[in-house]
Design an enzyme around this catalytic site. Sequence first.
Site, PDB file in Angstrom:
ATOM      1  N   ARG A  78       0.815  -1.209   0.000  1.00  0.00           N
ATOM      2  CA  ARG A  78       0.000   0.000   0.000  1.00  0.00           C
ATOM      3  C   ARG A  78       0.848   1.257   0.000  1.00  0.00           C
ATOM      4  O   ARG A  78       1.706   1.455   0.843  1.00  0.00           O
ATOM      5  CB  ARG A  78      -0.883   0.033   1.246  1.00  0.00           C
ATOM      6  CG  ARG A  78      -1.652   1.326   1.390  1.00  0.00           C
ATOM      7  CD  ARG A  78      -2.326   1.379   2.748  1.00  0.00           C
ATOM      8  NE  ARG A  78      -3.738   1.616   2.548  1.00  0.00           N
ATOM      9  CZ  ARG A  78      -4.414   2.618   3.103  1.00  0.00           C
ATOM     10  NH1 ARG A  78      -3.837   3.454   3.907  1.00  0.00           N
ATOM     11  NH2 ARG A  78      -5.675   2.763   2.865  1.00  0.00           N
TER      12      ARG A  78
ATOM     13  N   ARG B  49      -4.307   6.024  -3.545  1.00  0.00           N
ATOM     14  CA  ARG B  49      -3.805   4.912  -2.752  1.00  0.00           C
ATOM     15  C   ARG B  49      -3.888   3.612  -3.546  1.00  0.00           C
ATOM     16  O   ARG B  49      -4.718   3.446  -4.429  1.00  0.00           O
ATOM     17  CB  ARG B  49      -4.540   4.778  -1.425  1.00  0.00           C
ATOM     18  CG  ARG B  49      -6.025   4.489  -1.464  1.00  0.00           C
ATOM     19  CD  ARG B  49      -6.930   5.694  -1.596  1.00  0.00           C
ATOM     20  NE  ARG B  49      -6.655   6.828  -0.727  1.00  0.00           N
ATOM     21  CZ  ARG B  49      -7.037   6.913   0.548  1.00  0.00           C
ATOM     22  NH1 ARG B  49      -7.707   5.928   1.111  1.00  0.00           N
ATOM     23  NH2 ARG B  49      -6.778   7.981   1.238  1.00  0.00           N
TER      24      ARG B  49
ATOM     25  N   ASP C 145      -7.359   0.382  -0.399  1.00  0.00           N
ATOM     26  CA  ASP C 145      -8.093   0.835   0.772  1.00  0.00           C
ATOM     27  C   ASP C 145      -9.137  -0.228   1.086  1.00  0.00           C
ATOM     28  O   ASP C 145      -9.906  -0.602   0.196  1.00  0.00           O
ATOM     29  CB  ASP C 145      -8.803   2.147   0.385  1.00  0.00           C
ATOM     30  CG  ASP C 145      -8.971   3.102   1.543  1.00  0.00           C
ATOM     31  OD1 ASP C 145      -8.374   2.880   2.605  1.00  0.00           O
ATOM     32  OD2 ASP C 145      -9.702   4.082   1.360  1.00  0.00           O
TER      33      ASP C 145
ATOM     34  N   ASP D 227     -12.123  -0.721   3.795  1.00  0.00           N
ATOM     35  CA  ASP D 227     -12.877  -0.058   4.863  1.00  0.00           C
ATOM     36  C   ASP D 227     -13.926  -1.002   5.428  1.00  0.00           C
ATOM     37  O   ASP D 227     -14.724  -1.555   4.669  1.00  0.00           O
ATOM     38  CB  ASP D 227     -13.600   1.185   4.322  1.00  0.00           C
ATOM     39  CG  ASP D 227     -12.651   2.325   3.974  1.00  0.00           C
ATOM     40  OD1 ASP D 227     -11.563   2.392   4.585  1.00  0.00           O
ATOM     41  OD2 ASP D 227     -12.992   3.138   3.097  1.00  0.00           O
TER      42      ASP D 227
HETATM   43  N1  ROI Z   1     -13.014   8.360  -4.249  1.00  0.00           N
HETATM   44  C1  ROI Z   1     -13.529   7.300  -4.890  1.00  0.00           C
HETATM   45  N2  ROI Z   1     -14.219   7.495  -6.017  1.00  0.00           N
HETATM   46  N3  ROI Z   1     -13.362   6.043  -4.433  1.00  0.00           N
HETATM   47  C2  ROI Z   1     -12.677   5.781  -3.285  1.00  0.00           C
HETATM   48  O1  ROI Z   1     -12.560   4.606  -2.888  1.00  0.00           O
HETATM   49  C3  ROI Z   1     -12.138   6.867  -2.571  1.00  0.00           C
HETATM   50  N4  ROI Z   1     -11.443   6.682  -1.421  1.00  0.00           N
HETATM   51  C4  ROI Z   1     -10.971   7.699  -0.718  1.00  0.00           C
HETATM   52  C5  ROI Z   1     -11.163   9.129  -1.154  1.00  0.00           C
HETATM   53  C6  ROI Z   1      -9.808   9.803  -1.231  1.00  0.00           C
HETATM   54  C7  ROI Z   1     -12.039   9.807  -0.128  1.00  0.00           C
HETATM   55  N5  ROI Z   1     -11.803   9.242  -2.440  1.00  0.00           N
HETATM   56  C8  ROI Z   1     -12.330   8.164  -3.091  1.00  0.00           C
HETATM   57  O2  ROI Z   1     -10.346   7.461   0.407  1.00  0.00           O
END
Ligand code: ROI
Length: 161
Positions: free
Chosen positions: A81, A90, A93, A95
Amino acid sequence: MMHKTFIGLGSNLGDSEQILREAVEKLRELGVVSVSKLYQSPPMGPQDQPNYHNAVAQLITDLAPLALLDALQSIENESGRVRSRRWGERTLDLDLLLYAEKNIINERLTVPHIGILERDFVVIPLLDLDSELKINGQSLQSQELVQHSTLTVLADQTWAD
Ligand code: ROI
């Protein structure tokens, strides 16, 4: 005791589709996984970054919330990462969006995930997995952003098979 959880997956650096596939493979070591369609999504946050690949996985697991969070963070780190600025690009991610029907608030973790209902790249893939899903009694299907989605479908629900 098995718990139904939902994990958001996002990547906009490197070979995002491959990175998300490998992440799903690792999630399968934690329990039983189903995936949403794979989407392309314009960045939320700074606009001078690539589009994201986004998906959601449903994971049925016996891990407790913080043990699951540890496992997700290990997978992020194993993926090499890279994450530059806040709200920036990134490699991977993961979540923790929902954990059973629980509400959790502590230093490391807020569930349901903050902002979940405002993010089409989370709500629309969640609906692929459960078209009747409710968060805090609110139906997702009725959300305004579902009608005005900015997502493009890249692949159907077999993308990670
Ligand atoms: N924007 C999109 N479209 N998809 C994401 O997974 C995503 N993840 C983030 C931020 C930077 C908020 N923007 C994102 O962490």
